[in-house]
Design a protein around this motif. Structure first.
Motif, PDB file in Angstrom:
ATOM      1  N   ALA A 276      16.455   4.325   6.663  1.00  0.00           N
ATOM      2  CA  ALA A 276      15.590   5.383   7.185  1.00  0.00           C
ATOM      3  C   ALA A 276      14.475   5.689   6.206  1.00  0.00           C
ATOM      4  CB  ALA A 276      16.414   6.630   7.477  1.00  0.00           C
ATOM      5  N   GLY A 277      14.804   5.758   4.900  1.00  0.00           N
ATOM      6  CA  GLY A 277      13.785   6.036   3.892  1.00  0.00           C
ATOM      7  C   GLY A 277      12.733   4.946   3.800  1.00  0.00           C
ATOM      8  N   VAL A 278      13.171   3.691   3.858  1.00  0.00           N
ATOM      9  CA  VAL A 278      12.234   2.564   3.807  1.00  0.00           C
ATOM     10  C   VAL A 278      11.304   2.590   5.019  1.00  0.00           C
ATOM     11  CG1 VAL A 278      12.039   0.048   3.885  1.00  0.00           C
ATOM     12  CG2 VAL A 278      13.736   1.125   2.395  1.00  0.00           C
ATOM     13  N   PRO A 325       0.472  -2.042  -2.263  1.00  0.00           N
ATOM     14  CA  PRO A 325       0.185  -1.622  -3.646  1.00  0.00           C
ATOM     15  C   PRO A 325       1.464  -1.355  -4.424  1.00  0.00           C
ATOM     16  CG  PRO A 325      -0.123   0.227  -2.145  1.00  0.00           C
ATOM     17  CD  PRO A 325       0.177  -0.970  -1.283  1.00  0.00           C
ATOM     18  N   ASP A 326       1.309  -1.191  -5.748  1.00  0.00           N
ATOM     19  CA  ASP A 326       2.475  -0.903  -6.585  1.00  0.00           C
ATOM     20  C   ASP A 326       3.128   0.413  -6.190  1.00  0.00           C
ATOM     21  OD1 ASP A 326       2.142  -3.229  -7.978  1.00  0.00           O
ATOM     22  OD2 ASP A 326       1.027  -2.304  -9.632  1.00  0.00           O
ATOM     23  N   GLU A 327       2.333   1.346  -5.653  1.00  0.00           N
ATOM     24  CA  GLU A 327       2.886   2.631  -5.234  1.00  0.00           C
ATOM     25  C   GLU A 327       3.959   2.444  -4.155  1.00  0.00           C
ATOM     26  OE1 GLU A 327      -0.888   3.350  -7.230  1.00  0.00           O
ATOM     27  OE2 GLU A 327      -0.295   2.022  -5.582  1.00  0.00           O
ATOM     28  N   PHE A 328       3.796   1.456  -3.305  1.00  0.00           N
ATOM     29  CA  PHE A 328       4.789   1.154  -2.278  1.00  0.00           C
ATOM     30  C   PHE A 328       6.121   0.798  -2.934  1.00  0.00           C
ATOM     31  CE2 PHE A 328       7.065  -1.977   0.300  1.00  0.00           C
ATOM     32  CZ  PHE A 328       7.148  -1.345   1.529  1.00  0.00           C
ATOM     33  N   ILE A 329       6.075  -0.066  -3.961  1.00  0.00           N
ATOM     34  CA  ILE A 329       7.294  -0.473  -4.663  1.00  0.00           C
ATOM     35  C   ILE A 329       7.921   0.732  -5.365  1.00  0.00           C
ATOM     36  CG2 ILE A 329       8.285  -2.108  -6.293  1.00  0.00           C
ATOM     37  CD1 ILE A 329       6.941  -3.399  -3.882  1.00  0.00           C
ATOM     38  N   PHE A 330       7.078   1.569  -5.988  1.00  0.00           N
ATOM     39  CA  PHE A 330       7.586   2.783  -6.634  1.00  0.00           C
ATOM     40  C   PHE A 330       8.347   3.654  -5.633  1.00  0.00           C
ATOM     41  CE2 PHE A 330       4.454   2.305 -10.186  1.00  0.00           C
ATOM     42  CZ  PHE A 330       5.370   2.411 -11.225  1.00  0.00           C
ATOM     43  N   ASP A 331       7.759   3.837  -4.453  1.00  0.00           N
ATOM     44  CA  ASP A 331       8.385   4.691  -3.435  1.00  0.00           C
ATOM     45  C   ASP A 331       9.715   4.099  -2.959  1.00  0.00           C
ATOM     46  OD1 ASP A 331       6.307   6.437  -3.651  1.00  0.00           O
ATOM     47  OD2 ASP A 331       5.271   5.806  -1.831  1.00  0.00           O
ATOM     48  N   ILE A 332       9.754   2.773  -2.748  1.00  0.00           N
ATOM     49  CA  ILE A 332      11.000   2.121  -2.329  1.00  0.00           C
ATOM     50  C   ILE A 332      12.068   2.292  -3.412  1.00  0.00           C
ATOM     51  CG2 ILE A 332      12.113  -0.086  -1.777  1.00  0.00           C
ATOM     52  CD1 ILE A 332      10.330   0.886   0.458  1.00  0.00           C
ATOM     53  N   TRP A 333      11.694   2.060  -4.659  1.00  0.00           N
ATOM     54  CA  TRP A 333      12.642   2.188  -5.755  1.00  0.00           C
ATOM     55  C   TRP A 333      13.136   3.628  -5.886  1.00  0.00           C
ATOM     56  CZ3 TRP A 333      15.281  -1.493  -7.840  1.00  0.00           C
ATOM     57  CH2 TRP A 333      15.998  -1.271  -9.026  1.00  0.00           C
ATOM     58  N   GLY A 334      12.255   4.587  -5.615  1.00  0.00           N
ATOM     59  CA  GLY A 334      12.645   5.986  -5.653  1.00  0.00           C
ATOM     60  C   GLY A 334      13.673   6.321  -4.587  1.00  0.00           C
ATOM     61  N   VAL A 335      13.473   5.796  -3.363  1.00  0.00           N
ATOM     62  CA  VAL A 335      14.443   6.024  -2.287  1.00  0.00           C
ATOM     63  C   VAL A 335      15.788   5.407  -2.651  1.00  0.00           C
ATOM     64  CG1 VAL A 335      15.012   5.443   0.102  1.00  0.00           C
ATOM     65  CG2 VAL A 335      12.723   6.240  -0.463  1.00  0.00           C
ATOM     66  N   LEU A 336      15.764   4.183  -3.198  1.00  0.00           N
ATOM     67  CA  LEU A 336      17.016   3.520  -3.596  1.00  0.00           C
ATOM     68  C   LEU A 336      17.729   4.335  -4.675  1.00  0.00           C
ATOM     69  CD1 LEU A 336      18.947   1.091  -3.541  1.00  0.00           C
ATOM     70  CD2 LEU A 336      17.468   0.001  -5.249  1.00  0.00           C
ATOM     71  N   SER A 337      16.976   4.852  -5.647  1.00  0.00           N
ATOM     72  CA  SER A 337      17.577   5.651  -6.713  1.00  0.00           C
ATOM     73  C   SER A 337      18.213   6.917  -6.147  1.00  0.00           C
ATOM     74  CB  SER A 337      16.512   6.011  -7.760  1.00  0.00           C
ATOM     75  OG  SER A 337      15.965   4.843  -8.348  1.00  0.00           O
ATOM     76  N   ASP A 338      17.533   7.546  -5.184  1.00  0.00           N
ATOM     77  CA  ASP A 338      18.093   8.748  -4.553  1.00  0.00           C
ATOM     78  C   ASP A 338      19.394   8.438  -3.826  1.00  0.00           C
ATOM     79  OD1 ASP A 338      15.964  10.193  -5.516  1.00  0.00           O
ATOM     80  OD2 ASP A 338      14.837  10.153  -3.635  1.00  0.00           O
ATOM     81  N   VAL A 339      19.422   7.327  -3.107  1.00  0.00           N
ATOM     82  CA  VAL A 339      20.622   6.946  -2.357  1.00  0.00           C
ATOM     83  C   VAL A 339      21.777   6.665  -3.324  1.00  0.00           C
ATOM     84  CG1 VAL A 339      21.629   5.141  -0.896  1.00  0.00           C
ATOM     85  CG2 VAL A 339      19.388   6.089  -0.332  1.00  0.00           C
TER      86      VAL A 339
END
Length: 347
Positions: A276-278, A325-339
């Motif tokens: 859902a986050g992705v 952009p790199d911001e996309f990867i940052f956001d994905i990694w942030g969602v994974l870290s939250d999960v």
């Protein structure tokens, strides 16, 4: 009896230096043994082709019998606007499913999309990347064609676009307070043409790009195809984009559809919160919603040990075409870290 008579009627046994037993026979006895040996050799030679010829055939029969006894995964299927319930075998892709539907219902219109366990036009029950064993498929067919004309007064029309995997892109969500809501656009409607440009055969991100590229102040002319409906409404209540999507069971077996290659039956799909986050991040960056792409990114993220490793995997995948952009990867990694953090806290 005398030694001479004994040697003429029975063989004499002796031992060699190596300990092997040696049989001394008379010439006539040795001739008889050689004849019997040649006869047995001829019989074996005559039988050998028969054995060689039929053994593979028997193996194939056994193999076919084993294959035919293997159980086939079946799914229940029904037209959303009304039909009897049918069953179909497991399929490898959505286009494969649509071809099967056309064979089952040859006199019906083309397939717009399918929902799971609900005949309503409910995008949270949309069949896209996985199907639980025991789920019921409801098929939504092409219905009425309408047009909408309006002025693009804002940069974003407020639509989330997805597609059916076979060249039909449609509206998955309409944001509250957006141009799309004010103009009466509805989820589940296919976007067939934009300002006269044919969108059939386009992926959802192509349609989203065309809508984004229309400048503010310009006219927008949409040709829309609604799903076929029965005498009463099958449109589900519109849900705010912040509402959690339909949860995906972490246990139980599911049929996982892939963009390429055959489908697989697996027991543990990616975490629902991560998917859902992705998908929300895809909506923010591309204006699209795609469970297959979301599952691909989620699996890459879960298999990565660092932000940099995830970035390399994304750049070397089919997502490279989007030039994210790199911001996309940052956001994905942030969602994974939250999960991951939520899972640790729950233990």
């Amino acid at each position: 009896s005398s030694p001479s008579s004994s040697s003429s009627h029975s063989p004499h046994f002796s031992s060699s230096e190596s300990g092997a037993v040696v049989v001394d026979r008379s010439p006539s006895e040795a001739m008889d043994v050689r004849r019997r040996s040649r006869s047995r050799s001829r019989n074996r030679a005559n039988r050998r082709p028969t054995t060689t010829l039929y053994t593979p055939l028997i193996e194939e029969i056994h193999k076919d019998a084993a294959d035919s006894s293997k159980p086939t995964t079946m799914f229940s299927i029904q037209l959303a606007h009304s039909s009897d319930m049918r069953t179909i075998p497991a399929f490898d892709s959505l286009p494969d499913l649509y071809r099967t539907v056309k064979k089952l219902f040859p006199d019906e219109a083309d397939v717009l999309y399918c929902t799971i366990n609900s005949p309503k036009v409910d995008m949270y029950h949309l069949l896209s990347s996985s199907l639980g064993l025991g789920d019921v498929i409801f098929v939504h067919l092409v219905g009425e064609t309408t047009t909408k004309k309006f002025t693009k007064t804002e940069n974003n029309i407020g639509l989330t676009i997805t597609d059916n995997g076979a060249g039909r892109a449609f509206i998955k969500r309409v944001r509250d307070g957006s141009i799309g809501e004010r103009e009466g656009l509805s989820m589940g409607q296919q976007i067939a043409r934009i300002n006269g440009e044919d969108m059939n055969g386009c992926r959802h991100y192509d349609v989203a790009r065309v809508l984004r590229n229309i400048e503010e102040g310009r006219e927008v002319d949409l040709e829309l195809i609604s799903p076929l409906q029965s005498g009463f409404s099958f449109i589900a209540p519109r849900t705010n984009v912040k509402t959690a999507a339909k949860p995906i069971e972490n246990g139980g077996m599911t049929l996982r559809l892939k963009a390429q290659g055959p489908s697989v039956i697996q027991s543990a799909p990616p975490d629902a919160a991560l998917l859902a986050g992705v998908n929300v991040i895809f909506e923010n960056y591309l204006g699209v919603n795609d469970d297959q792409l979301a599952a691909l990114v989620a699996e890459m993220a879960m298999a990565s040990q660092s932000f940099q490793e995830l970035g390399e995997k994304v750049k070397n995948s089919e997502l490279a075409v989007f030039q994210l952009p790199d911001e996309f990867i940052f956001d994905i990694w942030g969602v994974l870290s939250d999960v991951r953090r939520t899972a640790e806290e729950a233990k």
